[in-house]
Design a protein around this motif. Sequence first.
Motif, PDB file in Angstrom:
ATOM      1  N   TRP A 185       0.978  -0.862   0.038  1.00 56.74           N
ATOM      2  CA  TRP A 185       0.164  -0.124   0.039  1.00 56.74           C
ATOM      3  C   TRP A 185       0.994   1.089  -0.061  1.00 56.74           C
ATOM      4  CZ3 TRP A 185      -3.707   1.791   4.485  1.00 56.74           C
ATOM      5  CH2 TRP A 185      -4.428   2.813   3.957  1.00 56.74           C
ATOM      6  N   PHE A 186       0.857   2.039  -1.166  1.00 52.98           N
ATOM      7  CA  PHE A 186       1.472   3.197  -1.326  1.00 52.98           C
ATOM      8  C   PHE A 186       0.987   4.422  -1.266  1.00 52.98           C
ATOM      9  CE2 PHE A 186       4.323   5.729  -4.443  1.00 52.98           C
ATOM     10  CZ  PHE A 186       5.705   5.355  -3.923  1.00 52.98           C
ATOM     11  N   GLY A 187       1.092   5.233  -0.203  1.00 53.09           N
ATOM     12  CA  GLY A 187       0.462   6.473  -0.053  1.00 53.09           C
ATOM     13  C   GLY A 187      -0.627   6.353   0.821  1.00 53.09           C
TER      14      GLY A 187
ATOM     15  N   ALA B 195       7.518   6.379   6.022  1.00 47.81           N
ATOM     16  CA  ALA B 195       6.915   7.447   5.174  1.00 47.81           C
ATOM     17  C   ALA B 195       7.729   7.359   3.790  1.00 47.81           C
ATOM     18  CB  ALA B 195       7.244   8.768   6.126  1.00 47.81           C
ATOM     19  N   ILE B 196       6.582   8.047   3.059  1.00 44.21           N
ATOM     20  CA  ILE B 196       7.482   8.202   1.525  1.00 44.21           C
ATOM     21  C   ILE B 196       7.908   9.754   1.283  1.00 44.21           C
ATOM     22  CG2 ILE B 196       6.592   8.161  -0.872  1.00 44.21           C
ATOM     23  CD1 ILE B 196       4.486   6.100  -0.161  1.00 44.21           C
ATOM     24  N   TYR B 197       6.872  10.628   1.725  1.00 45.59           N
ATOM     25  CA  TYR B 197       7.224  12.167   1.734  1.00 45.59           C
ATOM     26  C   TYR B 197       6.218  12.847   2.607  1.00 45.59           C
ATOM     27  CZ  TYR B 197       2.667  12.249  -1.082  1.00 45.59           C
ATOM     28  OH  TYR B 197       1.432  11.903  -1.185  1.00 45.59           O
ATOM     29  N   THR B 198       6.674  14.276   2.821  1.00 51.59           N
ATOM     30  CA  THR B 198       5.787  15.022   3.737  1.00 51.59           C
ATOM     31  C   THR B 198       5.512  16.295   2.903  1.00 51.59           C
ATOM     32  OG1 THR B 198       5.624  16.208   6.006  1.00 51.59           O
ATOM     33  CG2 THR B 198       7.811  16.283   4.691  1.00 51.59           C
ATOM     34  N   ASN B 199       4.157  16.891   3.546  1.00 52.44           N
ATOM     35  CA  ASN B 199       3.935  18.149   2.706  1.00 52.44           C
ATOM     36  C   ASN B 199       3.434  19.276   3.788  1.00 52.44           C
ATOM     37  OD1 ASN B 199       3.958  17.417  -0.033  1.00 52.44           O
ATOM     38  ND2 ASN B 199       1.925  16.587  -0.042  1.00 52.44           N
TER      39      ASN B 199
ATOM     40  N   ALA C 200       2.485  11.172   4.084  1.00 55.43           N
ATOM     41  CA  ALA C 200       2.179   9.907   3.205  1.00 55.43           C
ATOM     42  C   ALA C 200       3.421   8.578   3.616  1.00 55.43           C
ATOM     43  CB  ALA C 200       2.143  10.200   1.721  1.00 55.43           C
ATOM     44  N   ALA C 201       2.660   7.630   3.547  1.00 53.95           N
ATOM     45  CA  ALA C 201       3.451   6.383   4.178  1.00 53.95           C
ATOM     46  C   ALA C 201       3.223   5.271   3.055  1.00 53.95           C
ATOM     47  CB  ALA C 201       3.007   6.156   5.755  1.00 53.95           C
ATOM     48  N   MET C 202       3.918   4.243   3.572  1.00 52.88           N
ATOM     49  CA  MET C 202       3.836   2.810   2.729  1.00 52.88           C
ATOM     50  C   MET C 202       3.777   1.571   3.642  1.00 52.88           C
ATOM     51  SD  MET C 202       7.407   2.881   0.704  1.00 52.88           S
ATOM     52  CE  MET C 202       8.726   3.647   1.719  1.00 52.88           C
TER      53      MET C 202
ATOM     54  N   PRO D 273      11.209  15.743   0.560  1.00 47.12           N
ATOM     55  CA  PRO D 273      11.832  14.615   1.087  1.00 47.12           C
ATOM     56  C   PRO D 273      11.691  14.197   2.876  1.00 47.12           C
ATOM     57  CG  PRO D 273      13.250  15.907  -0.164  1.00 47.12           C
ATOM     58  CD  PRO D 273      12.179  16.586   0.147  1.00 47.12           C
ATOM     59  N   ILE D 274      11.471  13.177   3.214  1.00 44.58           N
ATOM     60  CA  ILE D 274      11.478  12.725   4.797  1.00 44.58           C
ATOM     61  C   ILE D 274      13.207  12.700   5.304  1.00 44.58           C
ATOM     62  CG2 ILE D 274       9.307  11.875   4.552  1.00 44.58           C
ATOM     63  CD1 ILE D 274      10.634   9.290   4.489  1.00 44.58           C
TER      64      ILE D 274
END
Length: 330
Positions: A76-78, A117-121, A246-248, A285-286
Motif C-alpha cells: 500500500w503506497f501512499g 513514510a514516503i514524503y511529507t507536505n 504519506a506512508a507505505m 523528502p523525509i
Amino acid sequence: MRFLVRVAAAAVTSLLAIGSAHALTVYSSVDEENAKKLLDAFSKATGVETQMVFLSSGPALSRIEAEKANPQADVWFGAPSENHILAKERGLTEPYVSQNAAALSDEFKDKEGYWHAIYTNPLAIGVRTDILESRKAPVPTSWEDLKNPAYKGLIQMPSPQSSGTAYALILTLIDERGEDGAFDYLKAINPNVQTYTQSGTAPSGALGVGETPLAIQFTPGFLKLADEGYPVQVVFPSEGVGYEVAAMSILKGAKNVDDAKKLVDWMTSADGQGALSATKTYFLPIRSDVSGGTGVPALDKIKLVSSDPKFAAENKKRLVERWTKDVLGQ
C-alpha cells in the motif's frame, strides 16, 4: 469455431497472468501521475516491474481489509500515516525495518517497521513577491506577520468547513497558541482574508494568476509555481508548520514480499528521496540529507509542528463549528 476462440482467449489471459505474476502489485493512494513517476523511477533503478491500482485512502483500506484472506496486492503506497497505523492495528500489514530506517526521524516510521513514510507536505505561505513589491508591502516570515494591515484583503486560504488543509492550520495554531489563542489569531487575520476557498489547493491557483499575493496551503502547488518561473517565494512561518505524511506498508501475506522490501528500501534511500524532486512531484523528502529542490530548504531547516491524531479526529466537528461561529460570525 467459438470454442477455439474461447480457448485462444483463455490462453492469452493465462499468458498475461503469468507475465504479470512476478510484478510488484501496488495499491497507490498517491495521485496517479506522481505515483507513476515514482514507481517508474524505482523500476528503472532496480529492474523490478510494478503494476499499480489507484485507490484513495478510504477505499484502499476497505479493499485491503476485504482481501485479507487472499491479498491481491503487495504494497500500500501512499495515504496519510494514520491510515497505516489503522492497517497495522487491524493486522493487515507486516513488519519490515528498512536498512534506511535510522535515517528517518520517529514521525516518519513505525518503530517496528509496519510502515515507513514516503514524503511529507508541510503547510506554507506562498508569496507573489512582485505584487507585494508593487504595493511596497513586506514579505512575511511568520504567522504573526499576517496580521499586518498592509495585507488587508490580500490572503487566500481554504475553509476548514470543506478542507483538511485548513483544519491542519487550525491544529498547528492550537499547538502553538492554545485553542483560545488560535481562534483569537484567526479572528485577527480575518479582515486580511480575501476569500476562504472550498478546495485546499485553490489558493495556489489564485496565486499563479495574480488574483492574490498571499496564499496558505500545503507546499506542492507553491513549489510547482516557483519551478515554472513564477515570482513565487515559499515561506515556512518561523513559529512552525503542521504537515501531512504519506506512508507505505507491506501487506500481510504479500506474494512478492522480497520486491516489496526493495521498494521500501529504495523509497527511503537518498536516491529514492531524490526522485521526489527529480521527477517533479513537488513533495518534500523525509530525509534531512536530501533537498526538496532549488529554493527549498532541507526538512531539518523547517520547524515542524506535530498534532495528536486522536485529538484531531475527536475534535474536528467541534473546532470547525467554532471557526464558523467565531471567525465567520455565523
